[in-house]
Enzyme design. Structure first.
Site, PDB file in Angstrom:
ATOM      1  CE  LYS A   1      11.686 -26.117  22.195  1.00 12.61           C
ATOM      2  NZ  LYS A   1      12.656 -25.486  23.347  1.00 12.61           N
TER       3      LYS A   1
ATOM      4  CE1 TYR B   1      17.411 -23.852  19.970  1.00  9.62           C
ATOM      5  CE2 TYR B   1      16.130 -25.590  18.607  1.00  9.62           C
ATOM      6  CZ  TYR B   1      16.256 -25.033  19.761  1.00  9.62           C
ATOM      7  OH  TYR B   1      15.096 -25.607  20.445  1.00  9.62           O
TER       8      TYR B   1
ATOM      9  NE  ARG C   1      12.535 -15.919  25.108  1.00 13.47           N
ATOM     10  CZ  ARG C   1      13.305 -16.838  24.856  1.00 13.47           C
ATOM     11  NH1 ARG C   1      13.592 -17.528  23.695  1.00 13.47           N
ATOM     12  NH2 ARG C   1      14.787 -16.775  26.088  1.00 13.47           N
TER      13      ARG C   1
ATOM     14  CB  THR D   1      15.679 -21.965  28.942  1.00 11.55           C
ATOM     15  OG1 THR D   1      15.721 -20.602  28.129  1.00 11.55           O
ATOM     16  CG2 THR D   1      15.477 -23.231  28.646  1.00 11.55           C
TER      17      THR D   1
ATOM     18  NE  ARG E   1      10.227 -22.520  26.706  1.00  8.62           N
ATOM     19  CZ  ARG E   1      11.285 -21.910  26.411  1.00  8.62           C
ATOM     20  NH1 ARG E   1      12.222 -21.152  27.124  1.00  8.62           N
ATOM     21  NH2 ARG E   1      11.677 -22.619  25.181  1.00  8.62           N
TER      22      ARG E   1
ATOM     23  CG  ASN F   1      11.503 -25.508  27.140  1.00 11.35           C
ATOM     24  OD1 ASN F   1      11.204 -25.626  25.552  1.00 11.35           O
ATOM     25  ND2 ASN F   1      12.826 -24.517  26.918  1.00 11.35           N
TER      26      ASN F   1
ATOM     27  CG  HIS G   1      12.494 -21.727  19.385  1.00 12.14           C
ATOM     28  ND1 HIS G   1      13.649 -20.960  20.239  1.00 12.14           N
ATOM     29  CD2 HIS G   1      12.261 -20.537  18.637  1.00 12.14           C
ATOM     30  CE1 HIS G   1      13.625 -20.180  19.364  1.00 12.14           C
ATOM     31  NE2 HIS G   1      13.065 -20.156  18.574  1.00 12.14           N
TER      32      HIS G   1
ATOM     33  CD  GLU H   1      15.055 -18.214  16.022  1.00 14.00           C
ATOM     34  OE1 GLU H   1      16.211 -18.781  16.634  1.00 14.00           O
ATOM     35  OE2 GLU H   1      13.577 -17.890  16.931  1.00 14.00           O
TER      36      GLU H   1
HETATM   37  P1  ADP Z   1      15.221 -21.177  24.842  1.00 13.92           P
HETATM   38  O1  ADP Z   1      14.267 -22.338  24.519  1.00 13.92           O
HETATM   39  O2  ADP Z   1      14.661 -20.763  26.323  1.00 13.92           O
HETATM   40  O3  ADP Z   1      15.641 -20.049  23.499  1.00 13.92           O
HETATM   41  P2  ADP Z   1      18.323 -21.851  24.746  1.00 13.92           P
HETATM   42  O4  ADP Z   1      17.521 -20.879  23.547  1.00 13.92           O
HETATM   43  O5  ADP Z   1      18.949 -21.213  25.167  1.00 13.92           O
HETATM   44  O6  ADP Z   1      16.402 -21.377  25.555  1.00 13.92           O
HETATM   45  O7  ADP Z   1      18.617 -23.251  24.498  1.00 13.92           O
HETATM   46  C1  ADP Z   1      17.585 -22.945  23.149  1.00 13.92           C
HETATM   47  C2  ADP Z   1      17.089 -25.285  23.740  1.00 13.92           C
HETATM   48  O8  ADP Z   1      17.390 -26.032  23.839  1.00 13.92           O
HETATM   49  C3  ADP Z   1      15.825 -25.128  25.230  1.00 13.92           C
HETATM   50  O9  ADP Z   1      14.458 -24.519  25.162  1.00 13.92           O
HETATM   51  C4  ADP Z   1      15.650 -25.838  25.982  1.00 13.92           C
HETATM   52  O10 ADP Z   1      14.883 -27.141  24.958  1.00 13.92           O
HETATM   53  C5  ADP Z   1      16.942 -26.609  25.408  1.00 13.92           C
HETATM   54  N1  ADP Z   1      18.285 -26.113  26.390  1.00 13.92           N
HETATM   55  C6  ADP Z   1      18.737 -25.616  26.693  1.00 13.92           C
HETATM   56  N2  ADP Z   1      19.767 -25.727  27.845  1.00 13.92           N
HETATM   57  C7  ADP Z   1      19.396 -27.197  28.466  1.00 13.92           C
HETATM   58  C8  ADP Z   1      20.122 -27.613  28.931  1.00 13.92           C
HETATM   59  N3  ADP Z   1      21.405 -27.623  29.637  1.00 13.92           N
HETATM   60  N4  ADP Z   1      20.042 -29.275  28.739  1.00 13.92           N
HETATM   61  C9  ADP Z   1      19.301 -29.428  28.112  1.00 13.92           C
HETATM   62  N5  ADP Z   1      18.465 -29.147  27.448  1.00 13.92           N
HETATM   63  C10 ADP Z   1      18.226 -27.349  27.137  1.00 13.92           C
HETATM   64 MG    MG Z   2      16.716 -19.743  22.231  1.00 11.40          MG
END
Ligand code: ADP
Ligand code: MG
Length: 204
Positions: A16, A56, A121, A127, A139, A159, A162, A173
């Site tokens: 990112k 997303y 992962r 996350t 992360r 973080n 992705h 994806e």
């Molecule tokens: P991951 O990236 O671990 O698969 P998610 O798919 O749930 O997590 O969310 C996608 C991205 O959205 C996260 O990596 C993070 O950058 C952002 N995100 C998720 N939840 C939050 C939150 N509560 N507040 C701010 N950003 C968030």
């Molecule tokens: Mg995700």
């Protein structure tokens, strides 16, 4: 990929904008490379808003799942979430995510190898850097963000990377980010140690 052997499993990783700005491209690639995963596609892109929004929402369940996970992130710490409706939470997250992910170049990659979705992962970490990303993960090792701070400041959690969450998500994806001809099938020297049944040819 036609072959169903686990060694052909593929997953999508994005470094990112914060990962690029923190000069972590080499570090991130090194972590996936050193376990024996194979890089089969890579490019740098400044994503459009459409590319990120679609990314997303490829999984129709993502809105609900991410909202529920965020609420749990708050309640596990004894904190009150900013909203009780998971969909309202995700609406805001998605808007913030689009702003975050379109602010500069990202590096998009496809990694291949046995159980690559789960392995990537695991190496990436949970996350939320504060709580769910363990030390030793990308992360957990390289940043300090939290839901509480990012929500207070009205932005996405930063973080670093992705990584696809499931084999199905990975397939969708990869098709979203890469054309077929941008991905390569080839044998790596390390494949012999990881996958060949007979370790012939070691002794001279
Ligand atoms: P991951 O990236 O671990 O698969 P998610 O798919 O749930 O997590 O969310 C996608 C991205 O959205 C996260 O990596 C993070 O950058 C952002 N995100 C998720 N939840 C939050 C939150 N509560 N507040 C701010 N950003 C968030
Ligand atoms: Mg995700």
């Amino acid at each position: 990929m036609k072959n169903s052997h686990p060694k052909y499993e593929r997953t999508l990783v994005l470094i990112k904008p914060d990962g690029i700005q923190r000069s972590l491209i080499g570090e991130v690639i090194g972590r996936y490379e050193r376990v024996g995963l194979k890089l089969v596609g890579i490019k740098m892109i400044v994503p459009t808003r459409e590319l990120i929004e679609k990314h997303y929402t490829l999984d129709p369940e993502w809105r609900v799942k991410t909202g529920v996970k965020t609420i749990k992130g708050y309640t596990d710490k004894g904190l009150t979430p900013p909203e009780t409706d998971p969909l309202k939470i995700t609406e805001k997250i998605l808007r913030n995510l689009v702003n975050y992910m379109t602010k500069g170049p990202v590096v998009a990659m496809v990694w291949q190898g046995a159980h690559s979705v789960e392995i990537v992962r695991k190496l990436t970490g949970g996350t939320e850097p504060l709580a769910s990303a363990q030390p030793g993960t990308i992360r957990g090792d390289f940043t300090i963000d939290s839901y509480r701070m990012s929500d207070q400041d009205g932005r996405a959690v930063r973080n670093i990377v992705h990584a696809s969450g499931s084999v199905k998500e990975a397939a969708d994806e990869i098709a979203h980010w890469f054309k077929k001809e941008e991905l390569f099938n080839y044998r790596l020297a390390v494949d012999q140690m990881l996958y060949d049944v007979d370790l012939d040819g070691i002794l001279e």
